[in-house]
Design a protein around this motif. Structure first.
Motif, PDB file in Angstrom:
ATOM      1  N   ALA A 152       0.851  -1.198   0.000  1.00  0.00           N
ATOM      2  CA  ALA A 152       0.000   0.000   0.000  1.00  0.00           C
ATOM      3  C   ALA A 152       0.884   1.245   0.000  1.00  0.00           C
ATOM      4  CB  ALA A 152      -0.910  -0.014   1.227  1.00  0.00           C
ATOM      5  N   GLU A 153       1.992   1.171   0.715  1.00  0.00           N
ATOM      6  CA  GLU A 153       2.925   2.305   0.778  1.00  0.00           C
ATOM      7  C   GLU A 153       3.644   2.466  -0.574  1.00  0.00           C
ATOM      8  OE1 GLU A 153       3.268   4.643   2.719  1.00  0.00           O
ATOM      9  OE2 GLU A 153       5.324   5.407   2.614  1.00  0.00           O
ATOM     10  N   VAL A 154       4.004   1.354  -1.195  1.00  0.00           N
ATOM     11  CA  VAL A 154       4.630   1.423  -2.533  1.00  0.00           C
ATOM     12  C   VAL A 154       3.650   2.111  -3.497  1.00  0.00           C
ATOM     13  CG1 VAL A 154       5.544   0.090  -4.489  1.00  0.00           C
ATOM     14  CG2 VAL A 154       6.008  -0.676  -2.145  1.00  0.00           C
ATOM     15  N   ALA A 155       2.366   1.716  -3.418  1.00  0.00           N
ATOM     16  CA  ALA A 155       1.343   2.294  -4.302  1.00  0.00           C
ATOM     17  C   ALA A 155       1.187   3.794  -4.035  1.00  0.00           C
ATOM     18  CB  ALA A 155       0.012   1.574  -4.090  1.00  0.00           C
ATOM     19  N   ARG A 156       1.234   4.159  -2.753  1.00  0.00           N
ATOM     20  CA  ARG A 156       1.049   5.573  -2.395  1.00  0.00           C
ATOM     21  C   ARG A 156       2.205   6.406  -2.972  1.00  0.00           C
ATOM     22  NH1 ARG A 156       2.830   9.214   0.486  1.00  0.00           N
ATOM     23  NH2 ARG A 156       4.464   7.929   1.451  1.00  0.00           N
ATOM     24  N   ILE A 157       3.423   5.902  -2.842  1.00  0.00           N
ATOM     25  CA  ILE A 157       4.586   6.655  -3.355  1.00  0.00           C
ATOM     26  C   ILE A 157       4.510   6.749  -4.886  1.00  0.00           C
ATOM     27  CG2 ILE A 157       7.114   6.731  -3.511  1.00  0.00           C
ATOM     28  CD1 ILE A 157       7.218   5.195  -0.836  1.00  0.00           C
ATOM     29  N   ALA A 158       4.117   5.645  -5.535  1.00  0.00           N
ATOM     30  CA  ALA A 158       4.024   5.657  -7.002  1.00  0.00           C
ATOM     31  C   ALA A 158       2.977   6.678  -7.469  1.00  0.00           C
ATOM     32  CB  ALA A 158       3.672   4.264  -7.509  1.00  0.00           C
ATOM     33  N   GLU A 159       1.868   6.739  -6.758  1.00  0.00           N
ATOM     34  CA  GLU A 159       0.818   7.710  -7.131  1.00  0.00           C
ATOM     35  C   GLU A 159       1.299   9.138  -6.978  1.00  0.00           C
ATOM     36  OE1 GLU A 159      -2.941   6.993  -5.031  1.00  0.00           O
ATOM     37  OE2 GLU A 159      -2.774   4.962  -5.879  1.00  0.00           O
ATOM     38  N   THR A 160       2.048   9.410  -5.934  1.00  0.00           N
ATOM     39  CA  THR A 160       2.539  10.775  -5.694  1.00  0.00           C
ATOM     40  C   THR A 160       3.656  11.126  -6.680  1.00  0.00           C
ATOM     41  OG1 THR A 160       2.239  10.260  -3.360  1.00  0.00           O
ATOM     42  CG2 THR A 160       3.379  12.309  -3.850  1.00  0.00           C
ATOM     43  N   GLU A 161       4.562  10.169  -6.913  1.00  0.00           N
ATOM     44  CA  GLU A 161       5.782  10.490  -7.666  1.00  0.00           C
ATOM     45  C   GLU A 161       5.668  10.253  -9.165  1.00  0.00           C
ATOM     46  OE1 GLU A 161       8.399  11.909  -6.503  1.00  0.00           O
ATOM     47  OE2 GLU A 161       8.083  11.749  -4.336  1.00  0.00           O
ATOM     48  N   LYS A 162       4.761   9.395  -9.584  1.00  0.00           N
ATOM     49  CA  LYS A 162       4.586   9.046 -11.005  1.00  0.00           C
ATOM     50  C   LYS A 162       5.924   8.728 -11.698  1.00  0.00           C
ATOM     51  CE  LYS A 162       0.082   9.554 -11.244  1.00  0.00           C
ATOM     52  NZ  LYS A 162      -0.718   8.357 -11.176  1.00  0.00           N
ATOM     53  N   PRO A 163       6.633   7.689 -11.237  1.00  0.00           N
ATOM     54  CA  PRO A 163       7.907   7.339 -11.891  1.00  0.00           C
ATOM     55  C   PRO A 163       7.665   6.753 -13.270  1.00  0.00           C
ATOM     56  CG  PRO A 163       7.275   5.618 -10.364  1.00  0.00           C
ATOM     57  CD  PRO A 163       6.248   6.716 -10.194  1.00  0.00           C
ATOM     58  N   LYS A 164       8.692   6.795 -14.126  1.00  0.00           N
ATOM     59  CA  LYS A 164       8.556   6.175 -15.457  1.00  0.00           C
ATOM     60  C   LYS A 164       8.812   4.677 -15.383  1.00  0.00           C
ATOM     61  CE  LYS A 164       9.008   9.952 -18.530  1.00  0.00           C
ATOM     62  NZ  LYS A 164       9.930  10.833 -19.243  1.00  0.00           N
TER      63      LYS A 164
END
Ligand code: PLP
Length: 414
Positions: A152-164
């Motif tokens: 869930a934390e990985v998903a939260r960071i991905a949503e905020t940061e939008k990595p390629k």
């Protein structure tokens, strides 16, 4: 120095591997056929380019070897050529990862990876590595309570940061990786997913760990760890990314491929399709579980409480020694492991609080639960009494008696 002296040192190192307990989780014993292929005149040949498209003449046999290695690599993971492509030229795991980043991204682009201290690799964005210098890495970490990934934390960071690109697959993680969840997170955020399965590739082949296929867009792996092959690597990617990956490897960052090593990879991929290799992978995990239980029964603490893979990490803090002191004491008894960070390590990377232990090499030489219980007791005794010279001597003798019963390279001498 004389040439003979170099061979003397090679013989001494071979003997050390034969008589000791190799518990460095990233090491293994390659077969004699794999070793033989590396020492052939294929080492003399220049073959820049790819099969059928070389810059030098005389590659008719080399082409057949490299094409076979590519086909075998896909076969090993049950993949079809309609959808997947293998590049078997990367010299090492680090250069495979660099090729993926350079092939699919621009310098400065955002990538997400696991923090080095939590078990990520240097090439997953460490500031002292090309990856952290060239790309904008954002790191996720482990849950401080459980020592496990918090998706869930990985998903939260991905949503905020939008990595390629999101990188999963690690160097010192004791639990199974949920590639389906990583793929969902990547897709939801328009990122590509790269699985670096360097550590667990063999387990995946043997069905002892879930596969990243077809969930990851790109998979990188070394070939010398659980795969038991030559010191090298490969990249498998979806066909639509093949051109970019191939170009990034050559001419992007490498010159002539090491065709002697590619031949050794072909041999390793054939060996790894055997039932024996596959059942050994299940045994590798059983051995790690037995080791974990034995250490815990001796009062030792393990990161995440144990293991689901080929490796575990001892948290040395209750023993009042550093990981380095512990692993040095073990080495004196002929038991080889590495000092390792524990998640949120209060100490420094140069003097971390943990010791990482792996079972792939011991399993290759035939160890099962009975031997792992003995090994667990020896390690616990040493870590509780790291300065007891007599104890280390006595255990070294016992180690040598045991390894003599499980020869790995009998009578090998150079
Ligand atoms: C997950 C992971 N990726 C990449 C590498 C790098 O491989 P190499 O040492 O061949 O460069 C390692 C090596 O330990 C690793 O654990």
């Amino acid at each position: 120095m004389e040439i003979k002296e170099v061979f003397d040192l090679i013989n001494q190192e071979t003997d050390r591997q034969e008589k000791g307990l190799v518990m460095i989780a990233s090491e293994n014993y390659a077969s004699l056929d794999v070793l033989k292929a590396m020492g052939t005149p294929l080492s003399n040949k220049y073959s820049e380019g790819y099969p059928g498209k070389r810059y030098y003449s005389g590659n008719q046999f080399i082409d057949q070897i490299e094409s076979s290695a590519q086909k075998l690599a896909l076969q090993l993971f049950g993949l079809d050529e309609e959808n997947w492509h293998a590049n078997v030229q990367p010299h090492s795991g680090s250069s495979a990862n660099l090729a993926v980043y350079l092939g699919l991204l621009q310098p400065g682009d955002k990538i997400m990876g696991l923090d080095l201290g939590a078990g990520g690799h240097l090439t997953h964005g460490s500031p002292v590595n090309f990856s952290g210098k060239l790309f904008n890495f954002i790191h996720y970490n482990l849950d401080p309570e459980t020592g496990k990934l918090d998706y869930a934390e990985v998903a939260r960071i991905a949503e905020t940061e939008k990595p390629k690109l999101i990188v999963c697959g690690f160097t010192a993680y004791t639990q199974q990786i949920d590639f389906v969840k990583f793929s969902e997170i990547a897709k939801a955020n328009g990122a590509l997913l790269m699985a670096d399965i360097s550590h667990i590739a063999g387990l995946i082949v043997g069905g002892a760990h879930p596969s990243p296929f077809p969930y990851a867009d790109i998979v990188t792996t070394t070939t010398h760890k659980t795969l038991r092959g030559p010191r090298s690597a490969m990249i498998i990617c979806k066909n639509e990314l093949a051109k970019q990956i191939d170009k990034a490897v050559f001419p992007g960052m490498q010159g002539g491929p090491l065709e002697n090593v590619i031949a050794a990879k072909a041999i390793c991929f054939i060996e790894d399709q055997s039932e024996k290799f596959k059942s050994d992978q299940i045994q590798t995990v059983k051995n790690a579980e037995t080791l974990a239980e034995g250490l815990k029964a001796n009062g030792l603490n393990l990161v995440a409480g144990g293991t689901q893979t080929h490796l575990l990490i001892i948290d040395c803090r209750n023993l009042n020694i550093s990981g380095k002191e512990g692993s040095n004491a073990m080495a004196e008894a002929g038991i080889y492991a590495n000092a390792n960070m524990i998640p949120y390590d209060p100490s420094t990377p140069m003097n971390p609080s943990g010791i990482r232990l792996g079972t792939p090499a011991l399993t290759t030489r035939g160890f099962k639960e009975t031997e792992m219980k003995m090994v667990a007791d020896w390690i616990a005794q040493i870590l509780k009494n790291p300065t007891d010279e007599n104890l280390k001597k006595e255990i070294k003798n016992q180690v040598e008696n045991l390894t003599a019963k499980f020869p790995i390279y009998p009578n090998l001498s150079y």
